[in-house]
Design a protein around this motif. Structure first.
Motif, short mmCIF file in Angstrom:
data_model
loop_
_atom_site.label_atom_id
_atom_site.label_comp_id
_atom_site.label_asym_id
_atom_site.label_seq_id
_atom_site.Cartn_x
_atom_site.Cartn_y
_atom_site.Cartn_z
N PRO A 90 1.13 -1.65 0.56
CA PRO A 90 0.13 0.12 0.37
C PRO A 90 0.53 0.89 0.16
CG PRO A 90 -0.20 -1.07 2.19
CD PRO A 90 0.34 -1.87 1.75
N HIS A 91 -0.02 2.17 -1.19
CA HIS A 91 1.21 3.59 -0.85
C HIS A 91 2.87 2.92 -1.04
CE1 HIS A 91 -2.87 4.94 -0.01
NE2 HIS A 91 -2.42 4.13 1.53
N ASN A 92 3.26 2.00 -1.76
CA ASN A 92 5.09 1.80 -1.86
C ASN A 92 5.84 1.93 -0.63
OD1 ASN A 92 3.92 0.90 -4.67
ND2 ASN A 92 4.09 2.57 -5.18
N LYS A 93 4.80 2.03 0.89
CA LYS A 93 5.82 2.27 2.06
C LYS A 93 6.81 1.21 1.98
CE LYS A 93 2.13 2.26 4.09
NZ LYS A 93 0.83 2.77 5.24
N ILE A 94 7.71 2.00 2.40
CA ILE A 94 9.25 1.05 3.15
C ILE A 94 9.70 1.12 3.46
CG2 ILE A 94 10.95 -0.02 2.55
CD1 ILE A 94 11.02 0.79 -0.73
N ILE A 95 9.24 0.05 4.76
CA ILE A 95 10.24 0.48 6.71
C ILE A 95 11.64 -0.48 6.69
CG2 ILE A 95 7.74 0.70 7.62
CD1 ILE A 95 7.93 -2.02 9.02
N GLY A 96 12.32 0.29 7.89
CA GLY A 96 13.58 -0.33 8.37
C GLY A 96 13.78 -1.31 8.83
N GLN A 97 14.67 -2.40 8.91
CA GLN A 97 14.71 -3.56 9.70
C GLN A 97 13.89 -3.54 10.58
OE1 GLN A 97 18.12 -6.23 10.59
NE2 GLN A 97 18.21 -6.54 8.05
N ARG A 98 14.66 -2.67 11.55
CA ARG A 98 14.48 -2.22 12.87
C ARG A 98 13.31 -1.92 12.92
NH1 ARG A 98 18.80 1.85 15.00
NH2 ARG A 98 21.07 0.11 14.46
N GLU A 99 12.98 -1.02 13.00
CA GLU A 99 11.10 -1.27 12.51
C GLU A 99 10.22 -2.35 12.54
OE1 GLU A 99 7.08 1.96 11.75
OE2 GLU A 99 9.26 2.19 10.53
N LEU A 100 10.37 -2.69 11.47
CA LEU A 100 9.97 -4.32 10.99
C LEU A 100 10.24 -5.36 12.31
CD1 LEU A 100 9.12 -6.43 9.41
CD2 LEU A 100 11.28 -6.69 7.92
N VAL A 101 11.27 -5.24 12.81
CA VAL A 101 11.82 -6.63 13.76
C VAL A 101 10.57 -5.56 14.93
CG1 VAL A 101 13.47 -6.41 15.48
CG2 VAL A 101 14.20 -7.28 13.80
N VAL A 102 10.77 -4.09 15.58
CA VAL A 102 9.87 -4.32 16.64
C VAL A 102 8.06 -4.26 16.62
CG1 VAL A 102 9.05 -1.93 18.09
CG2 VAL A 102 11.50 -2.89 17.24
N ILE A 103 7.68 -4.21 15.19
CA ILE A 103 6.47 -4.93 14.43
C ILE A 103 5.96 -6.16 15.00
CG2 ILE A 103 4.91 -3.99 12.76
CD1 ILE A 103 5.96 -1.32 11.53
N VAL A 104 7.55 -6.12 14.05
CA VAL A 104 6.66 -8.41 14.46
C VAL A 104 6.54 -8.41 15.63
CG1 VAL A 104 7.87 -10.89 13.60
CG2 VAL A 104 7.19 -8.75 12.34
N ALA A 105 7.13 -8.21 16.34
CA ALA A 105 7.86 -8.67 17.53
C ALA A 105 6.65 -8.55 18.35
CB ALA A 105 9.15 -8.15 18.39
N LEU A 106 5.99 -7.58 18.20
CA LEU A 106 5.26 -6.16 19.16
C LEU A 106 3.45 -6.95 18.70
CD1 LEU A 106 3.12 -4.88 20.85
CD2 LEU A 106 2.92 -2.98 19.13
N LEU A 107 3.80 -8.03 17.77
CA LEU A 107 1.95 -8.46 17.09
C LEU A 107 2.48 -9.72 17.46
CD1 LEU A 107 2.15 -7.31 13.42
CD2 LEU A 107 0.37 -7.17 14.58
#
Length: 421
Positions: A8-25
């Motif tokens: 969606p909207h071609n959004k890209i997040i960095g590795q650190r933010e990906l780790v935090v979001i996945v861990a939070l989920l």
């Protein structure tokens, strides 16, 4: 980080933010278990539950349902994408939490916990598929270790969080807090997490295809030993979680110090996951995890000795338990990454069936261990040893009798049935 045209909207997040979001989920499921441990006594008293072991069902039912529910969301995520499944799970998590906060029957509470566990299984399955969409092999093991290091902070702080709520309000407010956390997490996912499923990897939701993909994701010899072995090791830890309030609070007499003692042992998992993330690419997930399971057996044998010859001595039990949990940090992420390695095209289905076997099996093992509590640490100690030895046997099956090998990544296994859509 690679993204697909479906992002969606071609959004890209960095590795650190990906780790935090996945861990939070993933941590929302842990939060739903660990934050309420200090409240089990109050819940049992208010809902007229007399049997001490019966109160464990508030935890065990959720774990069983959560494991059972893991069968479905992966295939849906392979067809419709990762984000829609996450949003359904988050909405169910919040809604069930609010309903539980309003009930006055222990039986209704258990029913809602079961429904919540089933509907929120996507929070365990889909994050693993998201990581697999982007990484493989030892790199995936490294990312999963970082995810676990963040994720493990929840069992560390959750009991204290629940205890803090009880200081100012009743146990029902703990569930209201769950709903608030789910809503905040959903907003973050909506705004920042891209769709990681590539269009060419979308699968048809047809029962024969789903079943064949799941069969492929589980019965691969190189995967099944690690899946079942992890289920036994996690099950032993679930047995600790199920009986922790009785084992620590009553048998070892920690009383009001329970949240700190429980959180302190769990903190060792965060430390070992951080260490694992730094060494796994150098030594390989197999070498690290094989050494971990052998050491786990030795420590579990020491637990058996302590349960028989040093019963009730917290100063002996606690370091051994902390070591067991620390070793799990060298096992969980690595076992999972090894088992997922061959399945890039069917990551959702493979994650579903593997997570189901791992989590449902662990929940059953944990329930049996918890219900075997007899006022001492002996049943738990014997279970630790049996589970760890059995896990080693299963790993040897997957590795054809050889340990400590470092293999090149295998050829990606193609999905069964009709071509992707």
């Amino acid at each position: 980080m690679a993204t697909s045209a479906a992002t969606p909207h071609n959004k890209i997040i960095g590795q650190r933010e990906l780790v935090v979001i996945v861990a939070l989920l993933m941590s929302l499921n842990a939060l739903a278990i660990d934050a309420m441990l200090p409240a089990l006594g109050q819940m049992a008293a208010e809902l007229n539950v007399q049997d001490g072991n019966r109160r464990q069902l508030v935890v065990a039912v959720y774990l069983l349902a959560n494991g059972l529910g893991c069968l479905l969301p992966g295939s849906l995520a392979d067809r419709f994408g990762r984000r829609p499944v996450l949003f359904v799970s988050l909405a169910a998590y919040a809604a069930c939490s609010l309903l539980i906060a309003a009930i006055h029957s222990f039986e209704v509470l258990l029913a809602l916990r079961g429904i919540q566990g089933v509907l929120c299984a996507g929070l365990m399955v889909v994050p693993t598929a998201i990581i697999r969409d982007q990484y493989e092999g030892d790199k995936m093991a490294r990312l999963m270790s970082l995810v676990s290091a963040v994720f493990i902070t929840v069992p560390v702080i959750a009991p204290s969080l629940g205890q803090g709520v009880l200081l100012f309000a009743g146990w029902r407010w703990i569930f209201i807090l769950f709903a608030v956390v789910a809503a905040v997490t959903g907003l973050w996912v909506w705004l920042r997490l891209p769709e990681t499923l590539h269009p060419e990897n979308r699968q048809r939701v047809e029962l024969p295809v789903v079943l064949r993909n799941m069969r492929t994701g589980l019965l691969n010899r190189g995967a099944i030993g690690y899946v079942l072995g992890a289920g036994l090791l996690v099950g032993a830890v679930f047995g600790y979680v199920n009986s922790a309030q009785q084992l620590l609070g009553e048998h070892f007499g920690v009383g009001e110090w329970f949240p700190l003692v429980f959180g302190g042992t769990a903190a060792m998992m965060a430390v070992s996951n951080i260490v694992n993330s730094r060494i796994v690419e150098r030594f390989g997930a197999r070498r690290v995890s094989h050494a971990g399971v052998l050491t786990f057996i030795v420590v579990s044998a020491a637990q058996v000795w302590a349960a028989h010859y040093r019963p009730g001595e917290l100063a002996v039990f606690l370091p051994l338990m902390a070591t067991n949990l620390m070793l799990l940090g060298f096992l969980g992420a690595n076992f999972g990454s090894i088992a997922m390695q061959p399945f890039a095209r069917i990551a959702g289905a493979a994650s579903s069936v593997q997570t189901f076997c791992r989590m449902f099996g662990a929940a059953v093992v944990g329930l049996l261990i918890g219900q075997a509590y007899d006022g001492s640490a002996r049943p738990f100690a014997h279970a630790l040893l049996m589970c760890s030895v059995s896990a080693l046997v299963l790993v040897l099956f997957s590795e054809k009798g050889r340990l400590f090998r470092r293999l090149n990544p295998p050829r990606q296994q193609q999905p069964a049935g009709p071509p992707p859509v």
